[in-house]
Motif scaffolding. Structure first.
Motif, PDB file in Angstrom:
ATOM      1  N   LEU A  92      22.872   4.160   1.228  1.00 54.25           N
ATOM      2  CA  LEU A  92      21.892   3.325   0.528  1.00 54.25           C
ATOM      3  C   LEU A  92      21.100   2.466   1.509  1.00 54.25           C
ATOM      4  CD1 LEU A  92      23.983   2.223  -2.572  1.00 54.25           C
ATOM      5  CD2 LEU A  92      22.027   3.767  -2.560  1.00 54.25           C
ATOM      6  N   THR A  93      21.788   1.942   2.507  1.00 55.72           N
ATOM      7  CA  THR A  93      21.126   1.127   3.519  1.00 55.72           C
ATOM      8  C   THR A  93      20.074   1.938   4.266  1.00 55.72           C
ATOM      9  OG1 THR A  93      23.098  -0.230   3.784  1.00 55.72           O
ATOM     10  CG2 THR A  93      21.520  -0.287   5.577  1.00 55.72           C
ATOM     11  N   GLN A 128      18.337   4.234   3.181  1.00 57.65           N
ATOM     12  CA  GLN A 128      17.208   4.475   2.298  1.00 57.65           C
ATOM     13  C   GLN A 128      16.430   3.186   2.011  1.00 57.65           C
ATOM     14  OE1 GLN A 128      18.436   6.274  -1.364  1.00 57.65           O
ATOM     15  NE2 GLN A 128      16.363   6.548  -2.108  1.00 57.65           N
ATOM     16  N   VAL A 129      17.147   2.088   1.796  1.00 56.93           N
ATOM     17  CA  VAL A 129      16.512   0.851   1.342  1.00 56.93           C
ATOM     18  C   VAL A 129      15.793   0.100   2.461  1.00 56.93           C
ATOM     19  CG1 VAL A 129      17.003  -1.448   0.390  1.00 56.93           C
ATOM     20  CG2 VAL A 129      18.023   0.579  -0.641  1.00 56.93           C
ATOM     21  N   LEU A 130      16.398  -0.004   3.631  1.00 52.28           N
ATOM     22  CA  LEU A 130      15.776  -0.800   4.697  1.00 52.28           C
ATOM     23  C   LEU A 130      14.411  -0.249   5.121  1.00 52.28           C
ATOM     24  CD1 LEU A 130      18.849  -1.869   6.851  1.00 52.28           C
ATOM     25  CD2 LEU A 130      17.660  -3.141   5.062  1.00 52.28           C
ATOM     26  N   PRO A 131      14.264   1.067   5.338  1.00 52.82           N
ATOM     27  CA  PRO A 131      12.913   1.572   5.646  1.00 52.82           C
ATOM     28  C   PRO A 131      11.934   1.368   4.488  1.00 52.82           C
ATOM     29  CG  PRO A 131      14.565   3.170   6.313  1.00 52.82           C
ATOM     30  CD  PRO A 131      15.276   2.115   5.523  1.00 52.82           C
ATOM     31  N   ALA A 132      12.437   1.425   3.250  1.00 53.79           N
ATOM     32  CA  ALA A 132      11.565   1.209   2.094  1.00 53.79           C
ATOM     33  C   ALA A 132      11.062  -0.237   2.047  1.00 53.79           C
ATOM     34  CB  ALA A 132      12.297   1.561   0.803  1.00 53.79           C
ATOM     35  N   LEU A 133      11.903  -1.195   2.433  1.00 50.50           N
ATOM     36  CA  LEU A 133      11.465  -2.584   2.503  1.00 50.50           C
ATOM     37  C   LEU A 133      10.341  -2.750   3.529  1.00 50.50           C
ATOM     38  CD1 LEU A 133      14.768  -4.662   2.337  1.00 50.50           C
ATOM     39  CD2 LEU A 133      12.876  -4.703   0.708  1.00 50.50           C
ATOM     40  N   THR A 134      10.540  -2.149   4.697  1.00 54.60           N
ATOM     41  CA  THR A 134       9.516  -2.223   5.736  1.00 54.60           C
ATOM     42  C   THR A 134       8.212  -1.591   5.245  1.00 54.60           C
ATOM     43  OG1 THR A 134      11.214  -2.108   7.454  1.00 54.60           O
ATOM     44  CG2 THR A 134       8.967  -1.600   8.117  1.00 54.60           C
ATOM     45  N   ALA A 135       8.308  -0.439   4.614  1.00 51.87           N
ATOM     46  CA  ALA A 135       7.113   0.247   4.111  1.00 51.87           C
ATOM     47  C   ALA A 135       6.420  -0.572   3.024  1.00 51.87           C
ATOM     48  CB  ALA A 135       7.488   1.628   3.581  1.00 51.87           C
ATOM     49  N   SER A 136       7.188  -1.226   2.177  1.00 53.12           N
ATOM     50  CA  SER A 136       6.601  -2.042   1.107  1.00 53.12           C
ATOM     51  C   SER A 136       5.782  -3.188   1.667  1.00 53.12           C
ATOM     52  CB  SER A 136       7.702  -2.601   0.198  1.00 53.12           C
ATOM     53  OG  SER A 136       8.387  -1.558  -0.429  1.00 53.12           O
ATOM     54  N   ILE A 137       6.345  -3.894   2.634  1.00 51.80           N
ATOM     55  CA  ILE A 137       5.623  -5.010   3.246  1.00 51.80           C
ATOM     56  C   ILE A 137       4.376  -4.491   3.979  1.00 51.80           C
ATOM     57  CG2 ILE A 137       5.745  -6.854   4.975  1.00 51.80           C
ATOM     58  CD1 ILE A 137       7.326  -7.551   2.523  1.00 51.80           C
ATOM     59  N   THR A 138       4.520  -3.362   4.669  1.00 56.92           N
ATOM     60  CA  THR A 138       3.399  -2.774   5.407  1.00 56.92           C
ATOM     61  C   THR A 138       2.260  -2.399   4.466  1.00 56.92           C
ATOM     62  OG1 THR A 138       4.910  -1.938   7.090  1.00 56.92           O
ATOM     63  CG2 THR A 138       2.743  -0.912   6.988  1.00 56.92           C
ATOM     64  N   LEU A 139       2.580  -1.840   3.308  1.00 55.05           N
ATOM     65  CA  LEU A 139       1.542  -1.453   2.343  1.00 55.05           C
ATOM     66  C   LEU A 139       0.909  -2.669   1.673  1.00 55.05           C
ATOM     67  CD1 LEU A 139       3.219   1.627   0.612  1.00 55.05           C
ATOM     68  CD2 LEU A 139       1.202   1.630   2.086  1.00 55.05           C
ATOM     69  N   LEU A 140       1.710  -3.680   1.365  1.00 53.80           N
ATOM     70  CA  LEU A 140       1.192  -4.855   0.669  1.00 53.80           C
ATOM     71  C   LEU A 140       0.334  -5.755   1.557  1.00 53.80           C
ATOM     72  CD1 LEU A 140       4.064  -6.203  -1.607  1.00 53.80           C
ATOM     73  CD2 LEU A 140       1.775  -5.534  -2.313  1.00 53.80           C
ATOM     74  N   GLN A 141       0.701  -5.867   2.823  1.00 58.37           N
ATOM     75  CA  GLN A 141       0.066  -6.834   3.717  1.00 58.37           C
ATOM     76  C   GLN A 141      -1.464  -6.745   3.739  1.00 58.37           C
ATOM     77  OE1 GLN A 141       2.026  -9.226   5.185  1.00 58.37           O
ATOM     78  NE2 GLN A 141       0.120 -10.221   5.664  1.00 58.37           N
ATOM     79  N   PRO A 142      -2.069  -5.565   3.927  1.00 57.22           N
ATOM     80  CA  PRO A 142      -3.535  -5.538   3.967  1.00 57.22           C
ATOM     81  C   PRO A 142      -4.178  -5.737   2.593  1.00 57.22           C
ATOM     82  CG  PRO A 142      -2.623  -3.393   4.605  1.00 57.22           C
ATOM     83  CD  PRO A 142      -1.486  -4.301   4.303  1.00 57.22           C
ATOM     84  N   GLN A 143      -3.509  -5.327   1.539  1.00 59.91           N
ATOM     85  CA  GLN A 143      -4.108  -5.377   0.201  1.00 59.91           C
ATOM     86  C   GLN A 143      -3.890  -6.717  -0.500  1.00 59.91           C
ATOM     87  OE1 GLN A 143      -2.623  -2.002  -1.956  1.00 59.91           O
ATOM     88  NE2 GLN A 143      -3.203  -0.574  -0.354  1.00 59.91           N
ATOM     89  N   ALA A 144      -2.700  -7.273  -0.343  1.00 65.16           N
ATOM     90  CA  ALA A 144      -2.357  -8.520  -1.023  1.00 65.16           C
ATOM     91  C   ALA A 144      -1.411  -9.326  -0.136  1.00 65.16           C
ATOM     92  CB  ALA A 144      -1.713  -8.220  -2.373  1.00 65.16           C
TER      93      ALA A 144
END
Length: 103
Positions: free
Chosen positions: A43-44, A46-62
């Motif tokens: 689970l780790t 899977q989840v830790l890279p997803a957290l990084t990707a979420s912040i990376t996607l959100l940062q420029p947009q919001a």
């Protein structure tokens, strides 16, 4: 009788090095945990890279939402214990923070 001679013991063989940190959880996991049937280590992974990707996607947009997500997850990771955290929980909180900061 001649005096006893002091001899040194033979040198010890070097101890084996521990497995890399990323593999430790997988090696130690013996049985599936949780409702998904996956180990905590899986689970780790899977989840830790997803957290990084979420912040990376959100940062420029919001950017405000990215900061909000970062704070929310950081607070949740820091408060998963009562009293002083165990070494395992402290290490997991550190890994979560690193994943968030990697974005």
């Amino acid at each position: 009788m001649p005096p006893a001679r002091l001899t040194r013991p033979p040198p010890r063989a070097p101890s084996p090095s521990p497995p890399p940190p990323a593999l430790t959880g997988h090696v130690l996991a013996k049985a599936p945990k949780g409702p998904t049937g996956k180990t905590t280590a899986a689970l780790t992974d899977q989840v830790l890279p997803a957290l990084t990707a979420s912040i990376t996607l959100l940062q420029p947009q919001a950017p405000k939402e990215a900061d909000n997500l970062h704070r929310t997850v950081s607070v949740a990771a820091a408060r998963t214990h009562q009293g002083r955290p165990s070494l395992t929980l402290a290490d997991m909180a550190r890994k979560i923070t690193e994943a968030l900061d990697a974005a």
